[in-house]
Design an enzyme around this catalytic site. Structure first.
Site, PDB file in Angstrom:
ATOM      1  N   CYS A 185       0.814  -1.229   0.000  1.00 22.01           N
ATOM      2  CA  CYS A 185       0.000   0.000   0.000  1.00 22.01           C
ATOM      3  C   CYS A 185       0.842   1.271   0.000  1.00 22.01           C
ATOM      4  CB  CYS A 185      -0.933   0.015   1.207  1.00 22.01           C
ATOM      5  SG  CYS A 185      -1.953  -1.462   1.343  1.00 22.01           S
ATOM      6  N   CYS A 222      -0.430   3.000   6.043  1.00 24.13           N
ATOM      7  CA  CYS A 222      -0.017   1.726   6.618  1.00 24.13           C
ATOM      8  C   CYS A 222       0.290   0.773   5.466  1.00 24.13           C
ATOM      9  CB  CYS A 222      -1.090   1.152   7.537  1.00 24.13           C
ATOM     10  SG  CYS A 222      -2.666   0.783   6.742  1.00 24.13           S
ATOM     11  N   HIS A 227      -9.216   2.504  -2.652  1.00 20.61           N
ATOM     12  CA  HIS A 227      -7.831   2.173  -2.326  1.00 20.61           C
ATOM     13  C   HIS A 227      -7.221   1.257  -3.390  1.00 20.61           C
ATOM     14  CE1 HIS A 227      -4.255   1.238  -0.227  1.00 20.61           C
ATOM     15  NE2 HIS A 227      -4.715   0.460   0.739  1.00 20.61           N
TER      16      HIS A 227
END
EC number: 2.3.1.9
Length: 392
Positions: A89, A378, A348
């Site tokens: 991510c 994160c 996302h």
């Protein structure tokens, strides 16, 4: 930690829903679009780019080096190199940090960096090199396996959010309230046109004609606590994490054009902002969502800033549980965090999100006349990444 790297231009595509507008669009096509956009916005010719660095988590089946494909499709000449990187991510933001380092060492003067992802096109696969003599064989969903499953404990990222919720004693109501607020803020921003400057339209060609995609399609208008409360826990029957208080599965791309201060001065270009510092830190993979806590502290320390110095923060919302934990631990003013909503609402696209939140931060800082901002995410496997940005 002062560097001579500045962000000249930034752009992103709209964020598509899973199997939505970009269902059949390879990531490198989205990447090519944002590369072209930042070059146009910066007034820089494609032939002047030294290198392209793009984060991507799910490249399986897309062919050799999708970043190189994106660069050349955008007109970047073959003499300029391009490569992809994967820090899950955090990839999109880490790619920008890598570009900054290239400039800081003198290896480059102009870099395009960011991220791209098509979660919709992540293939299912099977290892058949040894052959299957008879019977069934198992197909692996590469999106789940490579993007959303912890490699150390073998469980879904949603379970790590449940771990955070328990450790931080975060209730379902608290998580749902956070998620609804994210949706409501994103809805207001979209209706007010606050995303228009950062989004570059993408044309999807179809049998019934071309469709221009220029608005995030994942945002749920009219989200309420009542509707959120009806959703069942997704990862633990007795848990608190649902599809509503977690981020989505999405497609999209974002990029920034980086340049040395000397080069920008020579060209007379007004930059969007300067990269003051960045940091990445590891944490327990079981609570990977807490990674932004030490990463943000380290980036702030390197910048010589305090939390109270920040005017705006973009903290990626992988899950409401981890976002609430980050906000509580760092103690920053929640009114400056994700002012236009976050990943729970916008989406996302994992390899692109780091560049997406940086892009959103830069444009909102410009709109508000904000001086200091921070972007943080994160990272699966137990990490966090953060970057401090200063307007010029």
């Amino acid at each position: 930690m002062s560097t001579p790297s500045i962000v000249i231009a930034s752009a992103r595509t709209a964020v598509g829903s899973f199997n939505g507008a970009f269902a059949n669009t390879p990531a490198h096509e989205l990447g090519a679009t944002v590369i072209s956009a930042v070059l146009e916005r910066a007034g820089v010719a494609a032939g002047e780019v030294n290198e392209v660095i793009l984060g991507q988590v799910l490249p399986a089946g897309e062919g050799q080096n999708p970043a190189r494909q994106a660069a050349m499709k955008a007109g970047v000449p073959q003499e300029a190199t391009a490569w992809g990187m994967n820090q899950l991510c955090g990839s999109g933001l880490r790619a920008v940090a890598l570009g900054m380092q290239q400039i800081a060492t003198g290896d480059a003067s102009i870099i395009v960096a960011g991220g791209m992802e098509s979660m919709s096109m992540a293939p299912h696969c099977a290892h058949l090199a040894g052959g299957v003599k008879m019977g069934d064989f198992k197909m692996i969903d590469t999106m789940i396996k490579d993007g959303l499953t912890d490699a150390f404990y073998g469980y879904h990222m949603g379970t790590t959010a449940e771990n955070v919720a328990k450790q931080w004693q975060l209730s379902r109501d608290e998580q749902d309230a956070f998620a609804v607020a994210s949706q409501n803020k994103a809805e207001a921003a979209q209706k007010d046109g606050r995303f228009k400057d950062e989004i570059v339209p993408f044309i999807v060609k179809g049998r019934k004609g071309d469709i221009t995609v220029d608005a995030d399609e994942y945002i749920r208008h009219g989200a309420t606590l009542d509707s959120m409360a009806k959703l069942r826990p997704a990862f633990d029957k007795e848990g608190t994490v649902t599809a509503g208080n977690a981020s989505g599965l999405n497609d999209g791309a974002a990029a920034a054009l980086l340049m040395s201060e000397a080069e920008a001065s020579r060209r007379g270009i007004q930059p969007l902002g300067r990269i003051v510092s960045w940091a990445t830190v590891g944490v327990d993979p079981k609570v990977m969502g807490t990674g932004p806590i030490p990463a943000s502290r380290k980036a702030l320390e390197r910048a010589g800033w305090k939390i109270g110095d920040l005017d705006l923060v973009e903290a990626n919302e992988a899950f409401a549980a981890q976002a609430c934990a980050v906000n509580k631990d760092l103690g920053w003013d929640p009114s400056i965090v994700n002012v236009n909503g976050g990943a729970i609402a916008i989406g996302h696209p994992i390899g692109a999100s780091g560049a997406r939140i940086l892009n959103t931060l830069l444009f909102e800082m410009k709109r508000r006349g904000a001086r200091k901002g921070l972007a943080t995410l994160c990272i699966g496997g137990g990490m966090g990444v953060a970057m401090c940005i200063e307007s010029l």
